[in-house]
Design an enzyme around this catalytic site. Structure first.
Site, PDB file in Angstrom:
ATOM      1  N   SER A 171       2.994  -0.956  40.122  1.00 56.89           N
ATOM      2  CA  SER A 171       3.537  -0.418  41.364  1.00 56.89           C
ATOM      3  C   SER A 171       2.519   0.463  42.071  1.00 56.89           C
ATOM      4  O   SER A 171       1.674   1.106  41.428  1.00 56.89           O
ATOM      5  CB  SER A 171       4.789   0.405  41.036  1.00 56.89           C
ATOM      6  OG  SER A 171       5.171   1.214  42.128  1.00 56.89           O
TER       7      SER A 171
ATOM      8  N   TYR B 102       9.067   7.067  36.898  1.00 52.52           N
ATOM      9  CA  TYR B 102       8.899   5.639  37.190  1.00 52.52           C
ATOM     10  C   TYR B 102       7.415   5.295  37.266  1.00 52.52           C
ATOM     11  O   TYR B 102       6.957   4.334  36.645  1.00 52.52           O
ATOM     12  CB  TYR B 102       9.596   5.293  38.499  1.00 52.52           C
ATOM     13  CG  TYR B 102       9.290   3.898  38.994  1.00 52.52           C
ATOM     14  CD1 TYR B 102       9.765   2.784  38.310  1.00 52.52           C
ATOM     15  CD2 TYR B 102       8.528   3.688  40.138  1.00 52.52           C
ATOM     16  CE1 TYR B 102       9.485   1.495  38.748  1.00 52.52           C
ATOM     17  CE2 TYR B 102       8.244   2.410  40.591  1.00 52.52           C
ATOM     18  CZ  TYR B 102       8.720   1.317  39.894  1.00 52.52           C
ATOM     19  OH  TYR B 102       8.433   0.047  40.325  1.00 52.52           O
TER      20      TYR B 102
END
Length: 336
Positions: free
Chosen positions: A128, A153
């Protein structure tokens, strides 16, 4: 024919990738646990489209279930694995951190072990843009260190990159990590800005605009993401003789390991993004301006030079076109 495992196949990117692979004549096994992080009926609708193709088979399982994953790899013998299953969302990681450890760390370990023991030819996994964290030099490059994440995350995605490199080094498992930048488009995730904004504007509710609107995102259309993944699937990484431990480059390795950004390489100001959406909806948004949220970053911007050099591809869908396609899908799907 190759047999390809797509984890997270009922998810946004997984659905689009599986559909693309099926159109190419591949055999696809799609795995998903259909968790209720967002509307399960949307996930089921995606799966219903995939299941119309006889070359697709759905397996309902959780990547964190060690026994289920071991049994799956033992029975199927995949040629390629594209690992997209994960607990997504920066903000939700502040509320439920354990979900990220289970899915993104334990789950990824089970995928790595399955690939190692069953001689998978290439593991492609989703990272990501959030891994860039506190980095401020733009455009974000895969050759820069990313050691200051701003959310759990992001930390789990960085950990995935490290775990994959370890398996590439120890066991010769070819691994490629793909850092996705703000993916949007039809069948998108209801927790993402475009979906939230569209729903709120059509219902006459205000939209939350964080950092007082002073945000930029490298919005990347789903078809461009899928094209990038499909091309990288065919590029099995090899050890790079140019790698130097005295000056370690995190994007390459002495092991069969590689990292790429997949982004539009064209950041869009949040207020411009909203204005384009308002134009497609024919309505003006009521805006609730708020401060920056914890774990968020003011801007993202992908350097895609390596993707262009190795895959001869650069995402290029204009934001105006991509938002228009999303709005058309949303109106049809929700009959708005």
């Amino acid at each position: 024919m190759r047999k390809i495992l797509v984890t997270g196949a009922a998810g946004f990117i997984g659905f689009h990738l599986a559909r693309r692979l099926l159109q190419k004549g591949e055999t696809v096994v799609g795995l998903d646990n259909l968790n209720p992080y967002y509307d399960v009926t949307l996930k089921e609708a995606r799966l219903a489209l995939l299941e119309k193709n006889g070359a697709f088979r759905f397996v309902r399982a959780d990547v964190a279930d060690r026994k289920a994953m071991a049994a799956l790899f033992e029975s199927e013998r995949f040629d390629i694995v594209v690992h997209l299953a994960a607990q997504a969302g920066v903000r939700y990681s502040l509320e439920n951190p354990h979900a990220y450890v289970e899915s993104n760390l334990v789950g990824f370990m089970n995928v790595l072990e399955g690939c190692r023991h069953r001689d998978v030819r290439h593991l492609i996994f989703a990272s990501s843009s959030s891994v860039y964290g506190a980095n401020t030099r733009t455009p974000f490059s895969v050759h820069d260190n990313v050691d200051h994440p701003l959310s759990l995350y992001a930390a789990t995605k960085k950990a995935n990159e490290l775990m994959a490199h370890t398996y590439a080094s120890l066991y010769g498992l070819p691994c490629t990590g793909l850092r996705f930048f703000t993916v949007y488009g039809p069948w998108g995730r209801p927790d993402m800005a475009l979906f939230l904004f569209t729903r709120a504007i059509l219902e006459g509710r205000p939209i939350d605009v964080f950092n007082e609107g002073r945000m930029e995102r490298d919005f990347t259309y789903i078809d461009d993401i899928v094209e990038g993944v499909a091309r990288i699937m065919e590029r099995i990484p090899a050890p790079d003789a140019a790698w130097n431990g005295a000056h370690p480059d995190p994007a390459i390795s002495f092991a069969p390991y590689r990292l790429y950004n997949i982004g539009n390489n064209r950041p869009v100001a949040l207020m411009d993004f909203i204005a384009i959406l308002e134009g497609h909806l024919g309505r003006e948004a009521k805006k609730n301006f708020l401060p920056m949220q914890a774990g968020d970053v003011p801007a993202t911007f992908a350097d895609v030079d390596d993707l262009m050099a190795d895959a001869d591809f650069k995402p290029a869908t204009p934001i105006e076109e991509g938002i228009g396609r999303f709005v058309a899908w949303y109106r049809e799907y929700y009959r708005k």
